[in-house]
Design a protein around this motif. Structure first.
Motif, PDB file in Angstrom:
ATOM      1  N   PRO A  37       0.831  -1.207   0.000  1.00 19.49           N
ATOM      2  CA  PRO A  37       0.000   0.000   0.000  1.00 19.49           C
ATOM      3  C   PRO A  37       0.864   1.256   0.000  1.00 19.49           C
ATOM      4  O   PRO A  37       1.926   1.294   0.611  1.00 19.49           O
ATOM      5  N   LYS A  38       0.405   2.236  -0.722  1.00 15.53           N
ATOM      6  CA  LYS A  38       1.156   3.484  -0.833  1.00 15.53           C
ATOM      7  C   LYS A  38       0.736   4.438   0.274  1.00 15.53           C
ATOM      8  O   LYS A  38      -0.439   4.538   0.610  1.00 15.53           O
ATOM      9  N   PRO A  39       1.704   5.141   0.847  1.00 17.13           N
ATOM     10  CA  PRO A  39       1.366   6.114   1.893  1.00 17.13           C
ATOM     11  C   PRO A  39       0.499   7.239   1.336  1.00 17.13           C
ATOM     12  O   PRO A  39       0.651   7.652   0.192  1.00 17.13           O
ATOM     13  N   ILE A  40      -0.413   7.709   2.153  1.00 18.42           N
ATOM     14  CA  ILE A  40      -1.321   8.780   1.765  1.00 18.42           C
ATOM     15  C   ILE A  40      -1.038   9.979   2.654  1.00 18.42           C
ATOM     16  O   ILE A  40      -1.126   9.888   3.877  1.00 18.42           O
ATOM     17  N   THR A  75       6.007   7.871  14.764  1.00 14.69           N
ATOM     18  CA  THR A  75       5.108   6.871  14.191  1.00 14.69           C
ATOM     19  C   THR A  75       4.256   6.268  15.290  1.00 14.69           C
ATOM     20  O   THR A  75       4.762   5.871  16.332  1.00 14.69           O
ATOM     21  N   LYS A  76       2.961   6.201  15.020  1.00 18.91           N
ATOM     22  CA  LYS A  76       2.025   5.553  15.936  1.00 18.91           C
ATOM     23  C   LYS A  76       1.049   4.753  15.070  1.00 18.91           C
ATOM     24  O   LYS A  76       0.203   5.318  14.388  1.00 18.91           O
ATOM     25  N   GLY A  77       1.202   3.428  15.118  1.00 21.58           N
ATOM     26  CA  GLY A  77       0.362   2.569  14.293  1.00 21.58           C
ATOM     27  C   GLY A  77       0.642   2.803  12.820  1.00 21.58           C
ATOM     28  O   GLY A  77       1.772   2.700  12.356  1.00 21.58           O
ATOM     29  N   THR A 130       2.184   8.408  10.541  1.00 21.37           N
ATOM     30  CA  THR A 130       3.540   8.922  10.654  1.00 21.37           C
ATOM     31  C   THR A 130       3.481  10.442  10.569  1.00 21.37           C
ATOM     32  O   THR A 130       2.892  10.992   9.639  1.00 21.37           O
ATOM     33  N   ALA A 131       4.080  11.091  11.536  1.00 23.26           N
ATOM     34  CA  ALA A 131       4.145  12.548  11.556  1.00 23.26           C
ATOM     35  C   ALA A 131       5.593  12.957  11.309  1.00 23.26           C
ATOM     36  O   ALA A 131       6.490  12.538  12.029  1.00 23.26           O
ATOM     37  N   LYS A 132       5.803  13.728  10.252  1.00 28.33           N
ATOM     38  CA  LYS A 132       7.151  14.194   9.916  1.00 28.33           C
ATOM     39  C   LYS A 132       7.243  15.693  10.174  1.00 28.33           C
ATOM     40  O   LYS A 132       6.392  16.460   9.733  1.00 28.33           O
ATOM     41  N   PRO A 133       8.294  16.100  10.880  1.00 31.96           N
ATOM     42  CA  PRO A 133       8.430  17.533  11.158  1.00 31.96           C
ATOM     43  C   PRO A 133       8.883  18.296   9.913  1.00 31.96           C
ATOM     44  O   PRO A 133       9.746  17.847   9.172  1.00 31.96           O
ATOM     45  N   ILE A 152       1.083  11.494   7.549  1.00 34.83           N
ATOM     46  CA  ILE A 152       1.029  10.488   6.496  1.00 34.83           C
ATOM     47  C   ILE A 152       0.395   9.223   7.065  1.00 34.83           C
ATOM     48  O   ILE A 152       0.747   8.774   8.141  1.00 34.83           O
ATOM     49  N   TYR A 153      -0.547   8.670   6.298  1.00 30.98           N
ATOM     50  CA  TYR A 153      -1.208   7.419   6.694  1.00 30.98           C
ATOM     51  C   TYR A 153      -0.786   6.331   5.721  1.00 30.98           C
ATOM     52  O   TYR A 153      -0.887   6.484   4.512  1.00 30.98           O
ATOM     53  N   THR A 154      -0.304   5.204   6.258  1.00 25.00           N
ATOM     54  CA  THR A 154       0.063   4.055   5.458  1.00 25.00           C
ATOM     55  C   THR A 154      -0.922   2.932   5.767  1.00 25.00           C
ATOM     56  O   THR A 154      -0.960   2.437   6.885  1.00 25.00           O
TER      57      THR A 154
END
Length: 90
Positions: free
Chosen positions: A31-34, A67-69, A72-75, A84-86
């Motif tokens: 699956p591609k990250p969204i 990352t939580k589950g 993913t939160a990138k600064p 980002i949701y994967t």
């Protein structure tokens, strides 16, 4: 390697058997990250993820993404994040 099927009767020659080949099953594409949102403030993102703002700040200072589950939160900056949701693989 050649395989033969032997006969129960002594006057019949062995019958050669074609080697078995197992086809590999195709793996479904990963699956591609969204990207959910380009910019979030630290307080708003912490509320969304259910963590403390200091947790996100600590990861930003270390230069790491949080990352939580599947999230993913990138600064991006001092008070700016991208979320980002994967989707999970099945």
């Amino acid at each position: 390697m050649n395989a033969y099927q032997l006969s129960l009767f002594p006057d019949e020659p062995p019958i050669p058997i074609a080697p078995h080949t197992r086809k590999r099953q195709k793996q479904p594409p990963a699956p591609k990250p969204i990207a959910i949102a380009e910019t979030y403030s630290t307080a708003k993102l912490a509320d969304f993820l259910g963590v403390s703002p200091s947790t996100l700040t600590r990861h930003r200072r270390a230069g790491n993404a949080y990352t939580k589950g599947s999230w993913t939160a990138k600064p991006l900056g001092k008070n700016t994040w991208t979320l980002i949701y994967t989707p999970p693989t099945t």
